[in-house]
Design a protein around this motif. Structure first.
Motif, short mmCIF file in Angstrom:
data_model
loop_
_atom_site.label_atom_id
_atom_site.label_comp_id
_atom_site.label_asym_id
_atom_site.label_seq_id
_atom_site.Cartn_x
_atom_site.Cartn_y
_atom_site.Cartn_z
N HIS A 16 6.25 -5.57 7.40
CA HIS A 16 5.34 -4.71 6.63
C HIS A 16 5.93 -4.52 5.24
CE1 HIS A 16 3.90 -4.11 10.68
NE2 HIS A 16 2.77 -3.69 10.13
N LEU A 17 5.13 -4.88 4.23
CA LEU A 17 5.62 -4.88 2.85
C LEU A 17 4.65 -4.14 1.93
CD1 LEU A 17 6.55 -8.67 2.68
CD2 LEU A 17 8.14 -6.75 2.92
N PRO A 18 5.20 -3.43 0.93
CA PRO A 18 4.34 -2.79 -0.08
C PRO A 18 3.85 -3.83 -1.08
CG PRO A 18 6.62 -2.38 -0.60
CD PRO A 18 6.61 -3.12 0.72
N LEU A 19 2.74 -3.54 -1.75
CA LEU A 19 2.20 -4.47 -2.75
C LEU A 19 3.20 -4.78 -3.85
CD1 LEU A 19 -1.47 -3.24 -3.19
CD2 LEU A 19 -0.64 -5.21 -1.91
N SER A 20 4.07 -3.83 -4.15
CA SER A 20 5.05 -4.04 -5.23
C SER A 20 6.01 -5.19 -4.93
CB SER A 20 5.85 -2.76 -5.47
OG SER A 20 6.59 -2.41 -4.32
N LYS A 21 6.11 -5.61 -3.68
CA LYS A 21 7.00 -6.71 -3.32
C LYS A 21 6.26 -8.04 -3.19
CE LYS A 21 10.84 -4.33 -1.45
NZ LYS A 21 11.92 -4.62 -2.36
N LEU A 22 4.94 -8.04 -3.41
CA LEU A 22 4.13 -9.24 -3.20
C LEU A 22 3.70 -9.86 -4.52
CD1 LEU A 22 1.87 -7.91 -0.31
CD2 LEU A 22 3.96 -9.28 -0.12
N VAL A 23 3.92 -11.16 -4.64
CA VAL A 23 3.47 -11.93 -5.80
C VAL A 23 2.69 -13.14 -5.28
CG1 VAL A 23 5.36 -11.21 -7.32
CG2 VAL A 23 5.62 -13.26 -5.92
N MET A 24 1.68 -13.56 -6.04
CA MET A 24 0.89 -14.71 -5.63
C MET A 24 1.72 -15.98 -5.81
SD MET A 24 -1.78 -15.94 -4.36
CE MET A 24 -2.91 -14.58 -4.41
N SER A 25 1.71 -16.82 -4.80
CA SER A 25 2.42 -18.09 -4.86
C SER A 25 1.60 -19.10 -5.66
CB SER A 25 2.63 -18.63 -3.44
OG SER A 25 3.13 -19.95 -3.49
N ARG A 26 2.28 -19.89 -6.45
CA ARG A 26 1.59 -20.99 -7.15
C ARG A 26 1.11 -22.04 -6.15
NH1 ARG A 26 6.31 -21.85 -10.50
NH2 ARG A 26 6.71 -19.72 -11.04
N GLY A 85 -7.17 4.20 -5.46
CA GLY A 85 -6.61 5.34 -4.75
C GLY A 85 -6.87 5.35 -3.25
N HIS A 86 -7.46 4.26 -2.73
CA HIS A 86 -7.72 4.19 -1.28
C HIS A 86 -6.41 4.06 -0.50
CE1 HIS A 86 -10.15 3.56 2.28
NE2 HIS A 86 -9.36 2.55 2.60
N PHE A 87 -5.45 3.35 -1.07
CA PHE A 87 -4.12 3.22 -0.49
C PHE A 87 -3.11 3.80 -1.48
CE2 PHE A 87 -6.24 -0.66 1.31
CZ PHE A 87 -6.26 -0.24 2.64
N THR A 88 -1.98 4.26 -0.95
CA THR A 88 -0.92 4.74 -1.84
C THR A 88 -0.12 3.55 -2.36
OG1 THR A 88 0.74 4.95 -0.09
CG2 THR A 88 -0.70 6.87 -0.48
#
Length: 131
Positions: A16-26, A85-88
């Motif tokens: 389980h990861l927050p969005l701040s740790k996710l980047v789109m892969s090329r 604001g639907h998710f923190t």
């Protein structure tokens, strides 16, 4: 392990990861980028949550980040919903660890996108009638 190192995970493991740790892969198989998040997908995630994991692997170029190998549309929808604001900002989402090998990861990403089969019109109408 320092704060910015990425922990080791097993292929197939759900993390389980927050969005701040996710980047789109090329290497994500979808090359066309929509101008906005998919409205139907956003509505689905808003009402039901994320039903299908994102496929990720630790980034080789950004310490502590994970590349989204498949699930780019879902990622865009999650970002929009967070902005609304639907998710923190600290909300974590389920992600499946995919192979680091480019050929294996590409095969898995293609399978995830191609193998799906839409409901037939009759199945779709029946599902709508039950709800």
């Amino acid at each position: 392990m320092t704060q910015h190192q990425t922990p080791r995970h097993e292929i197939g493991e759900t993390v389980h990861l927050p969005l701040s740790k996710l980047v789109m892969s090329r290497e994500n198989p979808r090359k066309t980028k929509p101008n906005t998040a998919d409205d139907l997908l956003v509505a689905s995630i808003r009402s039901r949550g994320l039903l299908q994991n994102l496929g990720v692997r630790p980034s080789d170029t950004s310490a502590g980040k994970y590349e989204v190998r498949y699930g780019g549309r879902r990622l865009a929808a999650l970002r929009l919903l967070t902005k609304e604001g639907h998710f923190t900002k600290t909300q974590e989402f389920p992600c499946r660890i995919v192979p680091s090998d480019d050929a294996d990861a590409s095969e898995e990403a293609l399978a995830e996108n191609i193998v799906r089969e839409a409901l037939s019109p009759i199945e779709n109408a029946g599902a709508k009638l039950r709800h």
